[in-house]
Scaffold this active site. Sequence first.
Site, PDB file in Angstrom:
ATOM      1  N   LYS A  40       0.839  -1.208   0.000  1.00 62.97           N
ATOM      2  CA  LYS A  40       0.000   0.000   0.000  1.00 62.97           C
ATOM      3  C   LYS A  40       0.877   1.263   0.000  1.00 62.97           C
ATOM      4  CE  LYS A  40      -2.185  -0.960   3.856  1.00 62.97           C
ATOM      5  NZ  LYS A  40      -1.328  -2.107   4.278  1.00 62.97           N
ATOM      6  N   ARG A 115      -9.891   0.060   9.513  1.00 59.53           N
ATOM      7  CA  ARG A 115      -9.229  -1.195   9.874  1.00 59.53           C
ATOM      8  C   ARG A 115     -10.105  -2.032  10.792  1.00 59.53           C
ATOM      9  NH1 ARG A 115      -3.597   0.733   9.365  1.00 59.53           N
ATOM     10  NH2 ARG A 115      -2.093  -0.886   9.817  1.00 59.53           N
ATOM     11  N   ARG A 154      12.133  -2.988   4.513  1.00 59.16           N
ATOM     12  CA  ARG A 154      11.433  -1.739   4.166  1.00 59.16           C
ATOM     13  C   ARG A 154      12.105  -0.540   4.818  1.00 59.16           C
ATOM     14  NH1 ARG A 154       5.101  -1.328   4.600  1.00 59.16           N
ATOM     15  NH2 ARG A 154       5.345  -1.925   6.790  1.00 59.16           N
ATOM     16  N   ARG A 187      11.018   1.515  10.284  1.00 58.33           N
ATOM     17  CA  ARG A 187       9.951   1.654  11.282  1.00 58.33           C
ATOM     18  C   ARG A 187      10.176   0.739  12.485  1.00 58.33           C
ATOM     19  NH1 ARG A 187       4.389   1.233   7.966  1.00 58.33           N
ATOM     20  NH2 ARG A 187       3.816   0.325   9.963  1.00 58.33           N
ATOM     21  N   ARG A 198       0.444  -7.697  14.191  1.00 56.19           N
ATOM     22  CA  ARG A 198      -0.242  -6.906  13.156  1.00 56.19           C
ATOM     23  C   ARG A 198      -1.043  -7.831  12.240  1.00 56.19           C
ATOM     24  NH1 ARG A 198       4.832  -3.755  10.977  1.00 56.19           N
ATOM     25  NH2 ARG A 198       3.414  -2.550   9.670  1.00 56.19           N
TER      26      ARG A 198
HETATM   27  P1  AMP Z   1       0.486   1.351   9.082  1.00 56.54           P
HETATM   28  O1  AMP Z   1       1.493   2.390   8.707  1.00 56.54           O
HETATM   29  O2  AMP Z   1      -0.804   1.490   8.315  1.00 56.54           O
HETATM   30  O3  AMP Z   1       1.058  -0.039   9.028  1.00 56.54           O
HETATM   31  O4  AMP Z   1       0.103   1.638  10.598  1.00 56.54           O
HETATM   32  C1  AMP Z   1       1.083   1.569  11.621  1.00 56.54           C
HETATM   33  C2  AMP Z   1       0.416   1.434  12.973  1.00 56.54           C
HETATM   34  O5  AMP Z   1      -0.399   2.586  13.234  1.00 56.54           O
HETATM   35  C3  AMP Z   1      -0.552   0.259  13.117  1.00 56.54           C
HETATM   36  O6  AMP Z   1       0.096  -0.950  13.434  1.00 56.54           O
HETATM   37  C4  AMP Z   1      -1.428   0.757  14.260  1.00 56.54           C
HETATM   38  O7  AMP Z   1      -0.791   0.671  15.494  1.00 56.54           O
HETATM   39  C5  AMP Z   1      -1.582   2.229  13.917  1.00 56.54           C
HETATM   40  N1  AMP Z   1      -2.729   2.463  13.005  1.00 56.54           N
HETATM   41  C6  AMP Z   1      -2.682   2.945  11.741  1.00 56.54           C
HETATM   42  N2  AMP Z   1      -3.915   3.017  11.210  1.00 56.54           N
HETATM   43  C7  AMP Z   1      -4.757   2.573  12.149  1.00 56.54           C
HETATM   44  C8  AMP Z   1      -6.170   2.385  12.200  1.00 56.54           C
HETATM   45  N3  AMP Z   1      -6.955   2.683  11.156  1.00 56.54           N
HETATM   46  N4  AMP Z   1      -6.712   1.890  13.350  1.00 56.54           N
HETATM   47  C9  AMP Z   1      -5.943   1.597  14.420  1.00 56.54           C
HETATM   48  N5  AMP Z   1      -4.602   1.726  14.430  1.00 56.54           N
HETATM   49  C10 AMP Z   1      -4.011   2.216  13.307  1.00 56.54           C
END
Ligand code: AMP
Length: 244
Positions: A40, A115, A154, A187, A198
């Site tokens: 993504k 999510r 990454r 990250r 996750r």
């Molecule tokens: P991502 O960059 O989308 O992988 O998001 C990194 C982290 O941010 C996730 O593992 C969650 O801890 C938090 N996060 C991002 N988007 C959401 C969401 N829509 N709902 C809850 N936590 C989120």
Amino acid sequence: MSNLRNVSFNDLFAEVKRRYECTKRPAMNVIMIGPPGSGKGTQGPKIKDDLCVCHLATGDMLREAVAKGTELGKQAGDIMKRGDLVPDELVIGLIENNLSNPECERGVLLDGFPRTAVQAEKLDQMFVSKQMSIDRVLEFAVDEDVLGERIEGRRIHQASGRSYHLKFNPPKVEGKDDATGEPLMHRKDDTREALGKRMASYHRDTKPILDYYRQHGNLRTFNATAPIKEVEGHIEKALYSNMI
Ligand code: AMP
């Protein structure tokens, strides 16, 4: 308006030209759903430029809040590091606050949101109240065996959210963002330990909302294990071919 006076003529003209070209594209609201490492972050900036929409990535916004040490960042930082989801109301607030940005006039690309079922319901309500519709939901379906290697290699450019991979999509200069030359980062949650959590949350909380979008007829699923260029082709087809 007055701050536009500080923008150079060339930059202003390029922006006017870009916006004019944008009027020829279909206005569209798109959601990307897929597990961590499914691509993504790689495809998002391209889709954003292609459709001339704003890119609202809740993970990027939260990481920015953590880096700035804001109240939201303090609440979210540890939760994110562990690979858990932050509370619904926090991310819903982020989307609500940004949906009316001028950059979102022609549509929005949602990345990492919704999510959970609660987030999906709230998004529906927000869209109804703004007379917006969800035009496409893109499901990045990926072979889970590849995710460990993808997230360990990454690297991201924090300010823009641009994503690279040491092996599959390296930057032109090692450790530097192609566009700005700024340093790339790994990250804190891109570890095998956090990946387990996750993925569990992806299966438990996020996968069920795909069924909801499937029933509404706007879900497009494609093979995101394929090489980047091939995935781009899948996405183009998913965006521009007629709905079933
Ligand atoms: P991502 O960059 O989308 O992988 O998001 C990194 C982290 O941010 C996730 O593992 C969650 O801890 C938090 N996060 C991002 N988007 C959401 C969401 N829509 N709902 C809850 N936590 C989120």
